[in-house]
Design an enzyme around this catalytic site. Structure first.
Site, PDB file in Angstrom:
ATOM      1  N   ASP A   1       0.879  -1.167   0.000  1.00 25.90           N
ATOM      2  CA  ASP A   1       0.000   0.000   0.000  1.00 25.90           C
ATOM      3  C   ASP A   1       0.919   1.221   0.000  1.00 25.90           C
ATOM      4  O   ASP A   1       2.142   1.083   0.066  1.00 25.90           O
ATOM      5  CB  ASP A   1      -0.927  -0.032   1.220  1.00 25.90           C
ATOM      6  N   HIS A   2       0.337   2.391  -0.097  1.00 24.39           N
ATOM      7  CA  HIS A   2       1.127   3.619  -0.112  1.00 24.39           C
ATOM      8  C   HIS A   2       0.906   4.407   1.175  1.00 24.39           C
ATOM      9  O   HIS A   2      -0.171   4.982   1.371  1.00 24.39           O
ATOM     10  CB  HIS A   2       0.725   4.497  -1.310  1.00 24.39           C
TER      11      HIS A   2
ATOM     12  N   ILE B   1      -4.798   4.295   0.918  1.00 26.51           N
ATOM     13  CA  ILE B   1      -5.750   3.185   0.711  1.00 26.51           C
ATOM     14  C   ILE B   1      -5.640   2.674  -0.725  1.00 26.51           C
ATOM     15  O   ILE B   1      -6.607   2.584  -1.466  1.00 26.51           O
ATOM     16  CB  ILE B   1      -7.197   3.577   1.078  1.00 26.51           C
ATOM     17  N   HIS B   2      -4.404   2.364  -1.110  1.00 28.21           N
ATOM     18  CA  HIS B   2      -4.100   1.802  -2.426  1.00 28.21           C
ATOM     19  C   HIS B   2      -3.669   0.336  -2.277  1.00 28.21           C
ATOM     20  O   HIS B   2      -2.738  -0.118  -2.929  1.00 28.21           O
ATOM     21  CB  HIS B   2      -2.981   2.603  -3.088  1.00 28.21           C
ATOM     22  N   LEU B   3      -4.353  -0.386  -1.429  1.00 31.18           N
ATOM     23  CA  LEU B   3      -3.940  -1.743  -1.063  1.00 31.18           C
ATOM     24  C   LEU B   3      -3.963  -2.669  -2.274  1.00 31.18           C
ATOM     25  O   LEU B   3      -4.942  -2.721  -3.012  1.00 31.18           O
ATOM     26  CB  LEU B   3      -4.879  -2.250   0.032  1.00 31.18           C
TER      27      LEU B   3
END
Length: 519
Positions: A294-295, A448-450
């Site tokens: 994630d980021h 929330i770039h999972l």
């Protein structure tokens, strides 16, 4: 023998990839497609809640909103956080920031190592062109002119966007006028799917125009609880309330949290974990929920000169310009500084946010890996999630670099016309590695770039869950088609990547070649 009334394909989740998949597969009139969406399923653009249409805020991503799911995670020890994912047709593309940036060729090369040549830049480029209408460039060798998703770069004339661009160029960072083209990372306008102020989500663009197809049915309010199997063959989706949607093939497009959670609830995952919860294993796949990426993000808040900010509505989204830096430009990894054009209290109304302007620092190539696991066998119990952010020396160093770059840019003379001081960071903190590490931990957030919670890879890879066509290893009739399958998150935001996943998996299901990676 399939149960009576079975569909050819049952798709779980009407988000970015699910919308694409349903639209593309139903182009074949003899293929009956059922799309199950847990949230509302609007049938007109005007029926979407106003906050999901308004591209100038991200009000739909406020925890607890009816258009979203909210999941709890531990970003780092002592730092809990609410993850918000779209719960409406269009999924997270209905509540996100409207940022629509392609994966880089290097991202696609990493995915191709795991999933095969269909994921390479050269093979994916036709799909990237087919999915977009680029309103700035039109149809070119690298851009599309007639695809479903409209893409525009707007807001660059905002005084904050102009000042930040000038500051970055004045520092010596390169210009990156087209972030959807190959080339060196730098500062430039952000491609958006926000047109005339409206967030054009994937369902609006792919599904609403084809609702009259007799072979396509879309059901809202359909909450999937587990997958039904006959032996190791998936045959249906059990819904809350007890109904089963039977299908010849089941495709999970529920997102990188809900899709692995459904796999675990259905007996697909680490056998020891399943046994602890009394779930009979169907396929022992230790990679389900493990080692996701994630980021991490950190907000550099600053005070604006209010008289310098325009009062008129924005035509584009809440973010118009970004500086991207990569490891070959003298930093430790990939960094992104995304500039917000509205104060935090307007971007996220109702949360008591301060009236500070944000520059959002994203660590786009972090080394930490997260874990998603079952809390119980009850489908209503949310999974246990831990991101393990800033757990490596590399990630802490990358955060320090990004914070210092961002603070230096804001204090450049080119920014003086809009800048009235940093809101939280001070010089003493910025000078001390130890103090800056502590500040980062206390202010830690996530984009929330999972990705990678059911990652693709070869069948002999013990951590792989799917192949390059989304097929789940060890079973038949079951695929995953969302960002769960990406081995590592892209070095830009994943919204365009999620649409690309739908296009590539739809192609595989139509019989187009998706070659497995070489052993």
């Amino acid at each position: 023998m399939r149960p009576g009334g079975a569909w050819d394909v049952v798709i779980v989740g009407g988000g970015s990839a699910g919308s694409v998949l349903a639209a593309r597969l139903s182009e074949q009139p003899d293929r009956r497609v059922l799309l199950l969406e847990a949230g509302a399923a609007p049938r007109r653009v005007a029926d979407f809640p106003a906050v999901t249409r308004d591209g100038a805020t991200v009000a739909g991503s406020v925890p607890g909103h009816e258009a979203s799911w909210t999941f709890r995670t531990e970003l780092a020890p002592g730092r809990d956080y609410d993850l918000v994912r779209g719960r409406i047709l269009g999924g997270s593309s209905a509540v996100n920031g409207g940022y629509f940036v392609r994966p880089r060729p290097t991202d696609l090369a990493r995915w191709a190592e795991a999933g095969g040549d269909a994921w390479s830049y050269e093979r994916a480029l036709p799909a990237l062109r087919a999915l977009e209408t680029d309103l700035d460039h039109g149809a070119t060798a690298i851009h599309g002119g007639s695809g479903p998703m409209p893409v525009r770069r707007a807001g660059g004339d905002h005084p904050v966007a102009r000042a930040f661009t000038a500051a970055a160029l004045g520092t010596g960072y390169p210009a990156e006028p087209d972030k959807n083209a190959p080339g060196p990372a730098g500062v430039g306008p952000v491609p958006q799917n926000v047109i005339a102020g409206v967030r054009r989500n994937a369902a609006m663009q792919y599904l609403l125009p084809v609702l009259d197809r007799p072979n396509l049915e879309i059901r809202g309010g359909a909450v999937a609880q587990r997958i039904r199997f006959a032996g190791t063959r998936a045959i249906g989706v059990e819904l809350a309330g007890g109904e089963v949607a039977w299908g010849d093939e089941i495709v999970l497009c529920a997102g990188s949290i809900a899709s692995p959670h459904l796999l675990l609830l259905s007996g697909i995952g680490p056998a020891d974990e399943l046994a602890r919860h009394g779930i009979r294993p169907v396929a022992d796949l230790p990679g389900v929920g493990r080692d996701f990426t994630d980021h991490p993000d950190l907000t550099i808040a600053w005070h604006a000169r209010e008289e310098a900010l325009p009062g008129a509505p924005l035509d584009g989204g809440a973010f118009a310009v970004a500086l991207n830096l990569s490891a070959d430009q003298g930093v430790s990894g990939d960094l992104e500084l995304l500039v917000g054009l509205r104060p935090l209290d307007e971007l996220l109304p109702g949360l008591g946010m301060p009236r500070h302007m944000p520059v959002i620092l994203g660590l786009q190539s972090e080394h930490a890996r997260g874990r998603l696991a079952l809390a119980s066998a009850d489908p209503a119990a949310a999974p246990v999630i831990a991101h393990h952010y800033l757990s490596t020396a590399h990630d802490r160093a990358l955060a320090r670099e990004g914070l210092r770059v961002g603070a230096d840019l804001l204090r450049r003379p080119e920014f003086a016309g809009v800048f009235a001081g940093l809101a939280e960071l001070d010089d003493d903190t910025l000078r001390s590695d130890r103090a800056l590490d502590a500040w980062a931990l206390a202010h830690l957030g996530t984009a929330i770039h999972l990705c990678g919670s059911a990652r693709m890879g070869r069948a002999d890879d013990p951590g792989a869950v799917t192949d390059g066509a989304g097929r789940v290893h060890g079973v038949t009739g079951l695929r995953v088609a969302d960002t769960s399958i990406l081995p590592v998150a892209p070095t830009r935001g994943p919204a365009a990547s999620a649409v690309l996943i739908g296009e590539i998996i739809a192609g595989a299901m139509r019989g187009e070649a998706v070659m497995p990676a070489a052993a």
